[in-house]
Design a protein around this motif. Structure first.
Motif, PDB file in Angstrom:
ATOM      1  N   GLN A   1       1.069  -2.786  11.375  1.00 36.08           N
ATOM      2  CA  GLN A   1       2.351  -2.169  11.734  1.00 36.08           C
ATOM      3  C   GLN A   1       3.094  -2.944  12.824  1.00 36.08           C
ATOM      4  O   GLN A   1       4.282  -2.741  13.014  1.00 36.08           O
ATOM      5  N   ILE A   2       2.376  -3.791  13.543  1.00 32.38           N
ATOM      6  CA  ILE A   2       3.000  -4.528  14.642  1.00 32.38           C
ATOM      7  C   ILE A   2       2.318  -5.880  14.803  1.00 32.38           C
ATOM      8  O   ILE A   2       1.097  -5.994  14.681  1.00 32.38           O
ATOM      9  N   ALA A   3       3.140  -6.910  15.027  1.00 33.22           N
ATOM     10  CA  ALA A   3       2.654  -8.243  15.388  1.00 33.22           C
ATOM     11  C   ALA A   3       3.297  -8.602  16.720  1.00 33.22           C
ATOM     12  O   ALA A   3       4.459  -8.279  16.969  1.00 33.22           O
ATOM     13  N   VAL A   4       2.533  -9.277  17.574  1.00 36.11           N
ATOM     14  CA  VAL A   4       2.972  -9.513  18.948  1.00 36.11           C
ATOM     15  C   VAL A   4       2.701 -10.951  19.357  1.00 36.11           C
ATOM     16  O   VAL A   4       1.673 -11.525  18.973  1.00 36.11           O
ATOM     17  N   SER A   5       3.608 -11.512  20.139  1.00 37.85           N
ATOM     18  CA  SER A   5       3.323 -12.754  20.865  1.00 37.85           C
ATOM     19  C   SER A   5       3.599 -12.512  22.333  1.00 37.85           C
ATOM     20  O   SER A   5       4.576 -11.858  22.695  1.00 37.85           O
ATOM     21  N   VAL A   6       2.714 -13.005  23.175  1.00 37.73           N
ATOM     22  CA  VAL A   6       2.879 -12.922  24.629  1.00 37.73           C
ATOM     23  C   VAL A   6       2.720 -14.327  25.181  1.00 37.73           C
ATOM     24  O   VAL A   6       1.728 -15.010  24.887  1.00 37.73           O
ATOM     25  N   PHE A   7       3.697 -14.745  25.973  1.00 38.82           N
ATOM     26  CA  PHE A   7       3.632 -16.053  26.623  1.00 38.82           C
ATOM     27  C   PHE A   7       3.881 -15.847  28.109  1.00 38.82           C
ATOM     28  O   PHE A   7       4.939 -15.354  28.512  1.00 38.82           O
ATOM     29  N   LEU A   8       2.903 -16.200  28.928  1.00 37.02           N
ATOM     30  CA  LEU A   8       2.992 -16.035  30.378  1.00 37.02           C
ATOM     31  C   LEU A   8       2.897 -17.400  31.049  1.00 37.02           C
ATOM     32  O   LEU A   8       1.859 -18.070  30.964  1.00 37.02           O
ATOM     33  N   GLU A   9       3.975 -17.803  31.675  1.00 40.15           N
ATOM     34  CA  GLU A   9       3.980 -19.098  32.344  1.00 40.15           C
ATOM     35  C   GLU A   9       3.048 -19.081  33.556  1.00 40.15           C
ATOM     36  O   GLU A   9       2.946 -18.082  34.273  1.00 40.15           O
ATOM     37  N   ASN A  10       2.364 -20.209  33.758  1.00 45.30           N
ATOM     38  CA  ASN A  10       1.557 -20.444  34.961  1.00 45.30           C
ATOM     39  C   ASN A  10       0.476 -19.390  35.194  1.00 45.30           C
ATOM     40  O   ASN A  10       0.172 -19.053  36.342  1.00 45.30           O
ATOM     41  N   SER A  11      -0.096 -18.857  34.136  1.00 43.86           N
ATOM     42  CA  SER A  11      -1.118 -17.815  34.329  1.00 43.86           C
ATOM     43  C   SER A  11      -2.470 -18.190  33.742  1.00 43.86           C
ATOM     44  O   SER A  11      -3.362 -17.355  33.672  1.00 43.86           O
ATOM     45  N   GLY A  12      -2.621 -19.448  33.305  1.00 42.74           N
ATOM     46  CA  GLY A  12      -3.939 -19.925  32.909  1.00 42.74           C
ATOM     47  C   GLY A  12      -4.353 -19.586  31.492  1.00 42.74           C
ATOM     48  O   GLY A  12      -3.533 -19.531  30.573  1.00 42.74           O
ATOM     49  N   PHE A  13      -5.632 -19.338  31.309  1.00 38.10           N
ATOM     50  CA  PHE A  13      -6.233 -19.098  29.993  1.00 38.10           C
ATOM     51  C   PHE A  13      -5.633 -17.851  29.333  1.00 38.10           C
ATOM     52  O   PHE A  13      -5.463 -16.808  29.977  1.00 38.10           O
ATOM     53  N   GLY A  14      -5.332 -17.953  28.034  1.00 40.54           N
ATOM     54  CA  GLY A  14      -4.654 -16.878  27.328  1.00 40.54           C
ATOM     55  C   GLY A  14      -5.400 -15.571  27.253  1.00 40.54           C
ATOM     56  O   GLY A  14      -4.791 -14.506  27.130  1.00 40.54           O
ATOM     57  N   GLY A  15      -6.738 -15.637  27.313  1.00 40.75           N
ATOM     58  CA  GLY A  15      -7.509 -14.412  27.205  1.00 40.75           C
ATOM     59  C   GLY A  15      -7.500 -13.554  28.448  1.00 40.75           C
ATOM     60  O   GLY A  15      -7.859 -12.374  28.388  1.00 40.75           O
ATOM     61  N   ILE A  16      -7.091 -14.119  29.597  1.00 37.40           N
ATOM     62  CA  ILE A  16      -7.188 -13.374  30.848  1.00 37.40           C
ATOM     63  C   ILE A  16      -6.056 -12.354  30.990  1.00 37.40           C
ATOM     64  O   ILE A  16      -6.303 -11.167  31.240  1.00 37.40           O
ATOM     65  N   TRP A  17      -4.803 -12.801  30.821  1.00 38.77           N
ATOM     66  CA  TRP A  17      -3.682 -11.888  31.039  1.00 38.77           C
ATOM     67  C   TRP A  17      -2.823 -11.678  29.794  1.00 38.77           C
ATOM     68  O   TRP A  17      -2.317 -10.583  29.558  1.00 38.77           O
TER      69      TRP A  17
END
Length: 617
Positions: free
Chosen positions: A555-571
């Motif tokens: 029902q939902i697909a998401v992308s999250v991009f966080l600048e300067n926050s390191g490894f993708g699994g953390i935040w």
């Protein structure tokens, strides 16, 4: 004979005199009588433009997210102003301006035209208008005209909704519909759907007395025409989800995009830092625009549609699919985690495609990409690599990567996927091979995507093989007709069966030991996801996550991009999981995680990677 000649001459003279008298009478009528009649009519009859309200904008649930509020423009006809008798100080006090300011406005209006009506002071508030009405009879040549301004009940979605501003000279030249003082959509949906939103102007012909007071409609309104309001836009946005996503992104730089996979409807689109759309309304618009434009955090920049980022390990998903389609690997193909090929974190060897995705093994996808690029189609390794890259480039672009997704917003970038011609220019023809370009295997090197393309990749995975162009408007007008967009499914040339092992790997990344996206786990929802770390040469790496839920019937697909926050699994992964939980259940149970994500802030870095702070806002 002589008498006949004299009579003939007299007749000719009489004719010339008669014709001359007729012309003189007509000239007198045109220059004197008609001018007096025209001036008399201008003194008693006035055409008042009736501006339509712009169309309302609603979210997918019928909640109004943009509406109109009445304001007033003070208009002037300089030729009717009794300059020496006008109390400029009183007018200035009523308008909350200085005396010099009102005289400057009058001089500007007179320079524009003595007889044409123009704006003296725009967007007067209801309170100022109420005071002015009591004294308007003291100011011949002045009149008040109503219009509307945009208002936002929730300070959200500024980058999506856009703003409205006064039409420029260039815009007037391009479109004769507009006149000086009109307003036009400048960005966002306001700009893209300008023709639907603007409506049609009307005219009210009124009689006024010598004291500038309206005495009623001219000819009982026979000459009037009613304004036609703009059409409503029914957007795909979920206002509650958009508001929540913006709240999660406070103090951060980056983007969140969420879509409904089967339809391509955008549920939320966030660029952070953002701004309150009410800042771009009314008399303060220019001042606030300049403030936002010079803000070092660049809140006007729409990162979701315009920021180029290396995608990192989320790019391993299409690599796996291409390898399976080309037959260079099978679902059960395994490779050792050989760090001598390319660096990787510690984990067990991946014995299948699913495990390679779950563990996000860099050496695994190094080997996959090598097999895609070098298939032995030519004994010359340079030519073989060239042939493989050209075919790979076609596959990748079929996923909507490196091409512009035609969302109903302007200024959308295409990202960048390198081709053989690029490397020819950089290294020289037949001077490069797989060993030169292997960083592409893990989404680094010359690859750049925008966050909208990242969520589109998540939608392809959710749909197991197709996407619908992401869009923000689902219906227009009272008849709720669909927008004029090509919303037919777009299908990359990948067999449906090849998606199963890759999706299993995304499931394992969230639900199984060793998965890189374990922080995206939700007790009651089966989430599939993929993390990524986007290399940043100017500071701390960026974090990426894409995913969808539920695993079956997403029902939902998401992308999250966080600048300067390191490894993708953390935040990035937990941020996405909160958004998924909020959308699918209507509330968030994990308040502890919500607080952690919201309170986490990302410091600003200079080009050398040093923290220069303060945290992004």
């Amino acid at each position: 004979m002589k008498r006949y000649t004299l009579n003939k001459s007299a007749v000719l003279i009489a004719i010339f005199l008669t014709v001359g008298l007729i012309y003189w009478i007509r000239l007198f009528q045109l220059q004197i009588i008609d001018d007096y009649a025209s001036e008399a009519q201008n003194n008693t009859i006035r055409n008042k433009v009736q501006y339509p309200g712009r169309g309302l904008i609603l979210d997918r649930n019928g909640e109004i997210i943009v509406y109109n509020e009445p304001v007033y423009d003070l208009m002037v006809i300089p030729g009717q102003v009794a300059v020496d008798e006008t109390d400029w100080n009183l007018l200035a006090d009523l308008l909350e301006l200085d005396s010099a300011g009102v005289r400057e406005r009058y001089a500007k209006a007179r320079a524009y035209s003595r007889y044409a009506q123009s704006v003296f002071e725009r967007q007067i508030s209801k309170e100022v208008y109420g005071r002015l009405q009591e004294y308007l009879y003291l100011f011949p040549g002045f009149d008040v005209q109503s219009r509307t301004l945009r208002r936002y009940p929730k300070p959200i979605a500024a980058h999506v909704l856009g703003d409205v501003g006064e039409v420029s000279e260039e815009e007037i030249k391009r479109n004769p519909h507009y006149q000086p003082g009109d307003y036009i959509g400048k960005s966002g949906l306001e700009k893209f759907y300008e023709e639907e939103l603007r409506g049609k102007k009307g005219v009210k012909v009124v009689m006024v007395d010598v004291r500038n007071r309206e005495k009623g409609s001219y000819k009982e309104g026979a000459m009037d025409s009613l304004p036609i309001p703009g059409e409503k836009l029914y957007t795909t946005l979920d206002a509650g989800l958009q508001e929540y996503a913006e709240w999660l992104m406070q103090g951060k730089r980056g983007s969140i995009v969420a879509v409904e996979p089967a339809t391509g409807e955008v549920l939320a689109l966030v660029s952070a830092p953002g701004y309150d759309p009410n800042l771009m309304v009314g008399r303060v618009r220019s001042r606030n625009y300049n403030m936002l434009l010079t803000d070092p955090q660049k809140p006007l920049f729409n990162r979701a549609l315009m920021a180029y980022y290396p995608p990192g390990s989320i790019f391993k998903l299409p690599q796996a699919l291409i390898g399976l389609q080309e037959g260079v690997i099978r679902a059960g193909t395994g490779f050792p985690c050989d760090k001598s090929l390319v660096g990787c974190h510690n984990h067990a060897d991946a014995l299948s495609v699913s495990e390679g995705v779950r563990n996000s093994c860099n050496p695994y996808f190094y080997q996959v990409f090598r097999r895609i690029i070098m298939q032995g189609k030519d004994p010359n390794r340079f030519i073989d690599s060239r042939l493989g890259l050209e075919q790979w480039n076609e596959y990748i672009k079929s996923f909507g990567l490196g091409t512009r997704l035609d969302i109903d917003l302007s200024d959308v970038k295409a990202g960048y996927i390198p081709d053989a011609a690029y490397f020819d220019r950089y290294y020289g023809r037949n001077q490069w091979a797989f060993s030169t370009i292997y960083s592409l295997s893990i989404g680094q090197g010359e690859i750049s995507l925008i966050p909208l393309q990242m969520v589109n990749l998540a939608a392809i995975m959710a749909n197991r093989g197709y996407y619908v162009t992401p869009h923000l408007v689902r219906a227009i007008g009272e008849d709720q007709r669909p927008p004029e967009m090509d919303l037919s499914p777009r299908v990359p040339p990948i067999d449906r069966k090849h998606f199963d092992p890759v999706v299993e790997g995304m499931y394992g990344a969230v639900h199984l030991p060793g998965g890189t996206a374990r922080r995206a786990y939700i007790d009651s929802i089966v989430v599939c996801g993929k993390t990524g770390t986007s290399q940043n040469p100017h500071g701390k790496d960026h974090a990426v996550f894409i995913g969808f839920a539920p695993k079956d019937n997403p029902q939902i697909a998401v992308s999250v991009f966080l600048e300067n926050s390191g490894f993708g699994g953390i935040w990035a992964a937990p941020t996405a999981s909160l958004l998924i939980e909020k959308y699918l259940t209507g509330k968030v149970q994990r308040k502890w995680l919500e607080e952690q994500v919201h309170d986490f802030t990302i410091f600003t870095y200079d080009e050398n990677g040093r923290i220069i702070g303060p945290p992004a806002h």
